[in-house]
Scaffold this motif. Structure first.
Motif, PDB file in Angstrom:
ATOM      1  N   UNK A  93     -61.979 -21.766  -1.359  1.00  0.00           N
ATOM      2  CA  UNK A  93     -62.551 -23.140  -1.087  1.00  0.00           C
ATOM      3  C   UNK A  93     -63.726 -23.290  -1.178  1.00  0.00           C
ATOM      4  N   UNK A  94     -64.574 -22.453  -0.636  1.00  0.00           N
ATOM      5  CA  UNK A  94     -66.266 -22.705  -0.692  1.00  0.00           C
ATOM      6  C   UNK A  94     -66.759 -22.320  -2.071  1.00  0.00           C
ATOM      7  N   UNK A  95     -66.254 -21.535  -2.901  1.00  0.00           N
ATOM      8  CA  UNK A  95     -66.538 -21.281  -4.314  1.00  0.00           C
ATOM      9  C   UNK A  95     -66.112 -22.470  -4.933  1.00  0.00           C
ATOM     10  N   UNK A  96     -64.983 -23.285  -4.935  1.00  0.00           N
ATOM     11  CA  UNK A  96     -64.808 -24.391  -5.520  1.00  0.00           C
ATOM     12  C   UNK A  96     -65.466 -25.633  -5.228  1.00  0.00           C
ATOM     13  N   UNK A  97     -65.972 -25.723  -3.924  1.00  0.00           N
ATOM     14  CA  UNK A  97     -66.701 -26.820  -3.533  1.00  0.00           C
ATOM     15  C   UNK A  97     -68.157 -26.702  -4.278  1.00  0.00           C
ATOM     16  N   UNK A  98     -68.621 -25.558  -4.286  1.00  0.00           N
ATOM     17  CA  UNK A  98     -69.864 -25.243  -4.779  1.00  0.00           C
ATOM     18  C   UNK A  98     -70.012 -25.512  -6.269  1.00  0.00           C
ATOM     19  N   UNK A 101     -70.054 -29.134  -7.349  1.00  0.00           N
ATOM     20  CA  UNK A 101     -71.123 -29.766  -7.462  1.00  0.00           C
ATOM     21  C   UNK A 101     -72.124 -29.312  -8.452  1.00  0.00           C
ATOM     22  N   UNK A 102     -72.196 -27.875  -8.808  1.00  0.00           N
ATOM     23  CA  UNK A 102     -73.253 -27.370  -9.803  1.00  0.00           C
ATOM     24  C   UNK A 102     -72.489 -27.499 -11.254  1.00  0.00           C
ATOM     25  N   UNK A 103     -71.370 -26.892 -11.272  1.00  0.00           N
ATOM     26  CA  UNK A 103     -70.876 -26.928 -12.826  1.00  0.00           C
ATOM     27  C   UNK A 103     -70.426 -28.434 -13.189  1.00  0.00           C
ATOM     28  N   UNK A 104     -69.833 -28.910 -12.162  1.00  0.00           N
ATOM     29  CA  UNK A 104     -68.919 -30.431 -12.633  1.00  0.00           C
ATOM     30  C   UNK A 104     -70.037 -31.595 -12.370  1.00  0.00           C
ATOM     31  N   UNK A 105     -70.990 -31.170 -11.713  1.00  0.00           N
ATOM     32  CA  UNK A 105     -71.976 -32.352 -11.449  1.00  0.00           C
ATOM     33  C   UNK A 105     -71.418 -33.406 -10.494  1.00  0.00           C
ATOM     34  N   UNK A 106     -70.448 -32.993  -9.722  1.00  0.00           N
ATOM     35  CA  UNK A 106     -69.900 -34.169  -8.617  1.00  0.00           C
ATOM     36  C   UNK A 106     -70.975 -34.286  -7.522  1.00  0.00           C
ATOM     37  N   UNK A 165     -79.262 -24.352  -5.295  1.00  0.00           N
ATOM     38  CA  UNK A 165     -78.660 -24.996  -6.318  1.00  0.00           C
ATOM     39  C   UNK A 165     -77.719 -26.242  -6.015  1.00  0.00           C
ATOM     40  N   UNK A 166     -77.421 -26.120  -4.623  1.00  0.00           N
ATOM     41  CA  UNK A 166     -76.308 -27.081  -4.252  1.00  0.00           C
ATOM     42  C   UNK A 166     -76.963 -28.308  -3.271  1.00  0.00           C
ATOM     43  N   UNK A 167     -76.503 -29.525  -3.412  1.00  0.00           N
ATOM     44  CA  UNK A 167     -77.042 -30.494  -2.413  1.00  0.00           C
ATOM     45  C   UNK A 167     -76.872 -30.108  -0.982  1.00  0.00           C
ATOM     46  N   UNK A 168     -77.774 -30.774  -0.292  1.00  0.00           N
ATOM     47  CA  UNK A 168     -78.036 -30.362   1.078  1.00  0.00           C
ATOM     48  C   UNK A 168     -76.752 -30.503   2.004  1.00  0.00           C
ATOM     49  N   UNK A 169     -75.981 -31.461   1.673  1.00  0.00           N
ATOM     50  CA  UNK A 169     -74.606 -31.700   2.360  1.00  0.00           C
ATOM     51  C   UNK A 169     -73.988 -30.151   2.383  1.00  0.00           C
ATOM     52  N   UNK A 170     -74.019 -29.362   1.381  1.00  0.00           N
ATOM     53  CA  UNK A 170     -73.148 -28.184   1.356  1.00  0.00           C
ATOM     54  C   UNK A 170     -73.592 -27.249   2.142  1.00  0.00           C
ATOM     55  N   UNK A 171     -74.803 -27.196   2.448  1.00  0.00           N
ATOM     56  CA  UNK A 171     -75.496 -26.111   3.247  1.00  0.00           C
ATOM     57  C   UNK A 171     -75.912 -26.793   4.604  1.00  0.00           C
ATOM     58  N   UNK A 172     -75.631 -27.912   4.947  1.00  0.00           N
ATOM     59  CA  UNK A 172     -76.013 -28.468   6.199  1.00  0.00           C
ATOM     60  C   UNK A 172     -75.390 -28.010   7.498  1.00  0.00           C
ATOM     61  N   UNK A 173     -74.196 -27.360   7.074  1.00  0.00           N
ATOM     62  CA  UNK A 173     -73.777 -26.754   8.435  1.00  0.00           C
ATOM     63  C   UNK A 173     -74.425 -25.460   9.147  1.00  0.00           C
ATOM     64  N   UNK A 256     -75.311 -20.071   0.649  1.00  0.00           N
ATOM     65  CA  UNK A 256     -74.860 -19.739  -0.619  1.00  0.00           C
ATOM     66  C   UNK A 256     -73.205 -19.558  -0.558  1.00  0.00           C
ATOM     67  N   UNK A 257     -72.659 -19.543  -1.632  1.00  0.00           N
ATOM     68  CA  UNK A 257     -71.135 -19.567  -1.711  1.00  0.00           C
ATOM     69  C   UNK A 257     -71.021 -18.295  -2.654  1.00  0.00           C
ATOM     70  N   UNK A 258     -70.507 -17.470  -1.794  1.00  0.00           N
ATOM     71  CA  UNK A 258     -70.185 -16.002  -2.492  1.00  0.00           C
ATOM     72  C   UNK A 258     -68.786 -15.668  -2.685  1.00  0.00           C
ATOM     73  N   UNK A 259     -68.416 -15.150  -3.774  1.00  0.00           N
ATOM     74  CA  UNK A 259     -66.951 -14.587  -4.098  1.00  0.00           C
ATOM     75  C   UNK A 259     -66.742 -13.430  -3.400  1.00  0.00           C
TER      76      UNK A 259
END
Length: 337
Positions: A93-98, A101-106, A165-173, A256-259
């Motif tokens: 899930x963490x990889x998909x979220x990341x 944002x980064x690849x799909x530009x959502x 490389x991700x928006x701030x919301x993703x690392x806010x936690x 970061x989002x690490x697999x």
């Protein structure tokens, strides 16, 4: 025949043991709480740095992801199930979220919600296989564990997505609030709120009572009019959502989002549930005990590390605690009501 002093002492000992057995049966959280308090006192004596605000902040930060995973695991174990795919769902899930944002530009909120939806869907898949196909939870989640970790590697190309490389919301936690010298992360706040919500849901709602009834005796629950299949499906689906939230917290924790993380998360989440007094046979326990169990794991690992104990012996100590906890659970289940 006159009662001897030895007979009297034996009866008194048995009576004390029965009182303890009944007390722990009615209050599963007391045992783990006593272990946690004793551990904190012992490690504070061994190393004065243990009880410092900075170190306690670190302990809470370290257990936040595992505690969130263990919350979902608790719901499943209360129904006499097991979920070996908890860590795989969280990491995937963490990889998909990341990547959303980064690849799909959502936008970050959309990516976050889609990540939660994907985690929920993975949990629902487990639930469908358990309730519709009637496969054992152990086999189902063992299979999906491998599937999700494999898909995780394929989707991510085994590459880490940097927090920068991700928006701030993703690392806010991963950000924290200073309370004196103590620092409380937003991820920990989310985790504590989730525990509070599910403590209420399990104790004060019809759904919570149905979860306990299904875990205690699924056939009796069915005969009482409870739709046990729906209860089981809801539990696995809800757990999937909780695992996805843990994945978001994990991104903040690692920045970061690490697999390539999470291989030990499945067993760690089960360990926290067992140490927290929830029975592996279902129907007894609760989420507050699970939170205490997660803290026990964190306290022991941190305390042993400060004491200079090697990592291999830290694992030995945790494993020994699990065996003791399961043995005590077996003893408590023999109580006569």
């Amino acid at each position: 025949m006159a009662t001897t002093t030895a007979d009297f002492e034996t009866r008194r000992h048995d009576s004390f043991g029965l009182r303890v057995q009944h007390l722990l049966h009615g209050n599963p959280v007391l045992g783990p709480l006593a272990v946690l308090v004793v551990a904190i006192i012992a490690f504070s004596i061994v190393n004065v740095r243990f009880f410092s605000a900075a170190n306690l902040s670190l302990v809470l930060l370290q257990v936040t992801v595992i505690a969130t995973l263990a919350l979902g695991q608790t719901l499943i174990i209360l129904t006499a199930g097991i979920d070996l795919s908890a860590g795989a769902i969280a990491v995937f899930s963490s990889i998909l979220m990341a990547l959303f944002c980064t690849d799909a530009g959502m936008p970050a909120p959309i990516a976050l919600l889609l990540g939660f939806a994907c985690g929920t869907a993975m949990g629902a898949l487990n639930g469908l296989l358990v309730t519709r196909i009637k496969l054992p939870p152990f086999i189902v989640t063992l299979g999906t564990l491998t599937i999700f970790f494999s898909l995780n590697a394929v989707v991510s190309n085994s590459e880490t997505v940097r927090g920068a490389d991700m928006p701030g919301l993703m690392t806010w936690t991963g950000q924290s609030i200073p309370i004196g010298d103590f620092r409380l992360s937003y991820g920990s706040i989310i985790m504590l709120l989730l525990f509070g919500f599910f403590a209420y849901a399990l104790s004060s709602t019809a759904w919570g009572k149905h979860v306990y009834a299904t875990g205690d005796d699924v056939e009796a629950a069915r005969l009482a009019g409870i739709r046990t299949g729906r209860v089981l499906f809801s539990v696995y689906t809800t757990a999937g959502l909780l695992y996805a939230i843990a994945g978001w917290i994990l991104i903040g924790r690692l920045a970061s989002a690490s697999p390539n993380v999470g291989t030990e998360y499945n067993l760690d989440s089960i360990t926290a549930v067992v140490l927290g007094g929830t029975s592996l046979f279902g129907g007894r326990g609760g989420v507050i005990g699970t939170l205490i169990g997660a803290l026990i794991v964190g306290v022991f690992r941190n305390g042993l590390q400060l004491a200079g104990v090697e990592v291999v012996w830290q694992g030995f100590a945790i494993g020994l605690l699990v065996l003791i906890a399961v043995s005590i659970d077996q003893w408590i289940r023999k109580v006569k009501t």
